[in-house]
Write an enzyme that holds these catalytic residues in place. Structure first.
Site, PDB file in Angstrom:
ATOM      1  N   TYR A 203       0.837  -1.194   0.000  1.00 47.76           N
ATOM      2  CA  TYR A 203       0.000   0.000   0.000  1.00 47.76           C
ATOM      3  C   TYR A 203       0.878   1.252   0.000  1.00 47.76           C
ATOM      4  CZ  TYR A 203      -3.539  -3.405   1.492  1.00 47.76           C
ATOM      5  OH  TYR A 203      -4.373  -4.504   1.591  1.00 47.76           O
TER       6      TYR A 203
ATOM      7  N   PRO B 220     -15.120  -5.587   1.668  1.00 44.99           N
ATOM      8  CA  PRO B 220     -16.282  -6.117   2.394  1.00 44.99           C
ATOM      9  C   PRO B 220     -17.616  -5.531   1.958  1.00 44.99           C
ATOM     10  CG  PRO B 220     -15.115  -4.539   3.752  1.00 44.99           C
ATOM     11  CD  PRO B 220     -14.270  -4.751   2.524  1.00 44.99           C
TER      12      PRO B 220
END
Length: 276
Positions: A57, A204
């Site tokens: 990241y 999610p």
């Protein structure tokens, strides 16, 4: 339906099940950096005790930012990071890096960037097909024995890969793509339930949901005076006691919306409708 608010990760780390994925905190300016720091600090202020990051990241930028924002860390905060991938200037921009020496180097780098003596949850971002699995996990097991990491997790694995990994070392978590509208990895979730392994779904909340599915989620949201995002996260919390959602955002308002999901309680009828 009332879901448990906490999970004992690895048998000894009590964390709030609704965590925070820090992937989007990759600032491009001083103003962006201040905003990203504010989001990380707000997450902790709102009771998040599990934050997920990775070397990939921003190639270290995300880990640096979390340290800037949160160090010294609260005693109950678990920072989970991931190794096993290196940046390249060709192809997809990354390559597998699961050789023991590379894993050891990445763990040392993460410890420096996060300003930690020990990473409580260290996850293998991808299994390296070019390195025997026992070598990859053996390196992490050695680092655990040295006290540099506490627990070992995996990402993007199959049921068979999880079983093979557990034959080498204890596995505390699995991080696979999973949400209300994308349940490809349901068998992996079932395997995690059977083993008491935490399942951290990335992505999610399904992006771009439309048509009948979106309408059904919106209908339940209206019934509960909640947002569709909160309903999708509430369904995950109700669906399995080992699911620890880690929704990510770079917005304080969106963060607050996400973390409000654990106050949304689905009825059995609502859960069943969403599950269908």
């Amino acid at each position: 339906m009332t879901a448990s608010a906490t999970f004992r990760l690895g048998g000894d780390l009590d964390v709030r099940r609704l965590g925070f994925g820090a992937m989007h905190l990759r600032p491009r300016s001083a103003e962006d950096r201040a905003a990203c720091v504010a989001v990380a600090r707000r997450a902790v202020a709102l009771g998040v005790t599990l934050i997920d990051t990775a070397h990939m990241y921003g190639w270290g930028i995300n880990e640096d930012l979390l340290a800037e924002a949160l160090h010294p860390y609260p005693a109950n905060l678990v920072i989970a990071t991931k190794v096993g991938i290196r940046r390249t200037t060709t192809g997809e921009g990354w390559r597998h890096a699961g050789a023991p020496a590379e894993l050891r180097a990445q763990v040392d780098e993460a410890l420096r960037r996060l300003r930690l003596d020990r990473i409580e949850l260290l996850q293998l971002h991808r299994l390296d097909p070019g390195v025997p699995l026992p070598d990859q996990l053996g390196a992490l097991r050695d680092l655990r024995a040295e006290g540099k990491i506490g627990h070992i997790g995996l990402s993007e694995v199959t049921v068979d890969e999880l079983a093979a990994a557990r034959a080498v070392v204890d596995i505390a978590s699995v991080q696979n793509r999973y949400n209300l509208l994308d349940r490809e990895h349901e068998p992996v979730l079932t395997a995690c339930e059977e083993a008491g392994v935490a399942f951290l779904p990335w992505r999610p909340v399904a992006a771009g949901a439309s048509g009948a599915q979106s309408a059904q989620i919106a209908a339940v949201a209206k019934e509960l005076d909640a947002t569709p995002t909160q309903v999708a996260l509430a369904w995950l919390l109700a669906h399995s006691p080992v699911i620890l959602p880690i929704p990510g955002t770079s917005s304080v308002a969106h963060l607050e919306e996400n973390l409000g999901a654990d106050a949304v309680h689905l009825t059995q009828d609502q859960y069943d409708r969403l599950t269908r």
